[in-house]
Design an enzyme around this catalytic site. Structure first.
Site, PDB file in Angstrom:
ATOM      1  N   ASP A   1      14.134 -38.665  52.848  1.00 21.88           N
ATOM      2  CA  ASP A   1      15.067 -39.773  52.958  1.00 21.88           C
ATOM      3  C   ASP A   1      15.626 -40.036  51.561  1.00 21.88           C
ATOM      4  O   ASP A   1      14.940 -39.851  50.554  1.00 21.88           O
ATOM      5  CB  ASP A   1      14.339 -41.004  53.500  1.00 21.88           C
ATOM      6  CG  ASP A   1      15.293 -42.102  53.910  1.00 21.88           C
ATOM      7  OD1 ASP A   1      16.520 -41.902  53.772  1.00 21.88           O
ATOM      8  OD2 ASP A   1      14.821 -43.149  54.372  1.00 21.88           O
TER       9      ASP A   1
ATOM     10  N   ASP B   1      11.387 -40.152  62.964  1.00 26.98           N
ATOM     11  CA  ASP B   1      10.323 -40.449  61.998  1.00 26.98           C
ATOM     12  C   ASP B   1      10.005 -41.930  62.079  1.00 26.98           C
ATOM     13  O   ASP B   1      10.855 -42.735  62.463  1.00 26.98           O
ATOM     14  CB  ASP B   1      10.764 -40.112  60.568  1.00 26.98           C
ATOM     15  CG  ASP B   1      11.577 -41.260  59.958  1.00 26.98           C
ATOM     16  OD1 ASP B   1      11.016 -42.055  59.186  1.00 26.98           O
ATOM     17  OD2 ASP B   1      12.787 -41.385  60.277  1.00 26.98           O
TER      18      ASP B   1
ATOM     19  N   CYS C   1      -6.789 -37.263  76.295  1.00 29.23           N
ATOM     20  CA  CYS C   1      -6.531 -36.724  74.955  1.00 29.23           C
ATOM     21  C   CYS C   1      -7.689 -35.839  74.519  1.00 29.23           C
ATOM     22  O   CYS C   1      -8.859 -36.172  74.727  1.00 29.23           O
ATOM     23  CB  CYS C   1      -6.348 -37.871  73.962  1.00 29.23           C
ATOM     24  SG  CYS C   1      -5.999 -37.328  72.270  1.00 29.23           S
TER      25      CYS C   1
ATOM     26  N   CYS D   1      -7.940 -34.749  71.196  1.00 30.43           N
ATOM     27  CA  CYS D   1      -7.982 -34.747  69.730  1.00 30.43           C
ATOM     28  C   CYS D   1      -9.431 -34.875  69.260  1.00 30.43           C
ATOM     29  O   CYS D   1     -10.346 -35.191  70.040  1.00 30.43           O
ATOM     30  CB  CYS D   1      -7.137 -35.889  69.163  1.00 30.43           C
ATOM     31  SG  CYS D   1      -7.901 -37.534  69.257  1.00 30.43           S
TER      32      CYS D   1
ATOM     33  N   CYS E   1     -11.018 -38.360  70.077  1.00 29.29           N
ATOM     34  CA  CYS E   1     -11.353 -38.616  71.481  1.00 29.29           C
ATOM     35  C   CYS E   1     -12.459 -37.704  71.998  1.00 29.29           C
ATOM     36  O   CYS E   1     -13.232 -38.093  72.878  1.00 29.29           O
ATOM     37  CB  CYS E   1     -10.099 -38.460  72.342  1.00 29.29           C
ATOM     38  SG  CYS E   1      -8.903 -39.794  72.107  1.00 29.29           S
TER      39      CYS E   1
ATOM     40  N   HIS F   1      -5.980 -39.607  65.736  1.00 24.67           N
ATOM     41  CA  HIS F   1      -5.640 -39.789  67.144  1.00 24.67           C
ATOM     42  C   HIS F   1      -4.164 -40.126  67.336  1.00 24.67           C
ATOM     43  O   HIS F   1      -3.480 -39.530  68.174  1.00 24.67           O
ATOM     44  CB  HIS F   1      -6.484 -40.879  67.788  1.00 24.67           C
ATOM     45  CG  HIS F   1      -5.949 -41.253  69.140  1.00 24.67           C
ATOM     46  ND1 HIS F   1      -6.141 -40.464  70.256  1.00 24.67           N
ATOM     47  CD2 HIS F   1      -5.155 -42.296  69.539  1.00 24.67           C
ATOM     48  CE1 HIS F   1      -5.510 -41.004  71.282  1.00 24.67           C
ATOM     49  NE2 HIS F   1      -4.905 -42.103  70.880  1.00 24.67           N
TER      50      HIS F   1
END
Length: 366
Positions: free
Chosen positions: A89, A262, A300, A302, A305, A331
């Site tokens: 940015d 984003d 999930c 991940c 989890c 997560h």
């Protein structure tokens, strides 16, 4: 930079974007690594989650560690040891929100650092120079951030200056290794937004962004402007909705034809104990999870989890353990990447509306 739209479903698009340091599928979400680091996770974890494009910020990196340090390191990728794509940015928004704005003129922006109060100046040309020296894959032009609310005359003046700065940014380029995106401004005024698109879309930008949203306007206005602007941008170039990051907002924008997003929401919320799941947001600090030994999100897979319960995650948070921010961030970022992947698959299969309906049938928006 190369970009190709490979499939569509309505206005939703699936594509691939290639840059100097790799490629990514779109629609995609960019984790925010403002200072060359995504808070709470390592670069290796970012890569393992499936991300290949991250966002950093010229304003912050210019102030600290400084462009000289980054140049000596061999560019931003080598400095942070990231092998994927980086978008920066311009820092225009940060000048207004963090730094003390001293003066905005046709030449550029005079401001004071939020760190030590030192005085600085950003011009469109300097921002392009900094992005090229950092060696990033995609750089955003310097634009004037239109606040909300703004009068019609203010928004018109701001939009016209943004266009003039965009022209100066193009003239300042010295390499095609760093792609440059133009930014559409115009506040919440339809005619100004469409005029800005007309003035910018014929210019040799590699992509285009919709700026000046998610700055306090009602959600309905954000959706309306996104749906108005996105389809008018060049079909063959990526479309980026800046700073918008709630899952429900991303889905609506993808449906309108946006490719890139984003936001600090997944990482900031993780540190504050708010976690995104397939069944809605979870406030992990709530006492009701003290004896809840179920996984955070049963859908999930991940690391968080698979290995930890809501009771443990609550314990870490209320105990102010560093691992709380780490596990929560893992997560949330995994959830976002999984969400984008599901949307890409739905678009490829012509099932985006079915995906959207299923998502909202379970996800409780707040």
């Amino acid at each position: 930079m190369e970009f190709k739209v490979l499939a569509t479903d309505g206005k939703a698009r699936y594509g691939k974007l290639k840059g100097t340091h790799g490629e990514t599928e779109t629609p995609c979400f960019m984790p925010v690594g403002t200072l060359g680091a995504v808070k709470g996770v390592t670069w290796n974890e970012i890569s393992e989650m499936g991300y290949s494009l991250v966002l950093s910020n010229v304003y912050h990196l210019y102030l600290r560690p400084g462009i000289e340090v980054i140049e000596k390191a061999g560019g931003l990728h080598r400095f942070v040891n990231w092998n994927g794509l980086i978008l920066t940015d311009s820092g225009g928004f940060q000048v207004f929100s963090l730094g003390k704005l001293m003066k905005i003129s046709e030449e550029g922006i005079y401001f004071k650092s939020h760190i030590d109060g030192s005085e600085h100046f950003f011009s469109p040309e300097l921002v392009v120079e900094l992005e090229e020296k950092m060696g990033v894959d995609i750089g955003m032009v310097l634009d004037e951030c239109t606040p909300y609310p703004a009068t019609y005359e203010y928004a018109k003046h701001s939009m016209e200056r943004t266009v003039r700065w965009a022209l100066r940014s193009i003239k300042a380029r010295t390499t095609d290794k760093t792609a440059i995106f133009g930014i559409v401004q115009g506040g919440t005024y339809d005619d100004l937004r469409l005029k800005c698109v007309e003035l910018l879309k014929g210019l040799p930008f590699e992509g285009f962004a919709i700026g000046g949203l998610s700055v306090g306007e009602p959600k309905e206005e954000m959706y309306r402007i996104t749906k108005l602007v996105a389809p008018t941008l060049p079909e063959e170039k990526p479309r980026y909705l800046m700073g918008v990051g709630k899952p429900e907002d991303i889905i609506e924008a993808v449906e309108a034809g946006v490719d890139m997003f984003d936001c600090v929401i997944p990482t900031r919320n993780a540190r504050n104990g708010t976690l995104f799941t397939s069944r809605g947001k979870v406030n992990i600090k709530s006492a009701k999870y003290k004896n809840d030994f179920s996984p955070l999100d049963p859908e999930c897979d991940c690391y968080t989890c698979r290995n930890f319960t809501k009771a443990y995650l609550r314990h870490l948070y209320v105990s102010k353990e560093i691992n709380s921010a780490i596990l929560n961030t893992i997560h949330n970022l995994y959830f976002y990447n999984r969400l984008m992947k599901k949307m890409r698959e739905a678009i490829k299969n012509g099932e985006f509306q079915e995906f959207k309906k299923e998502f909202f049938s379970k996800y409780l928006t707040f």
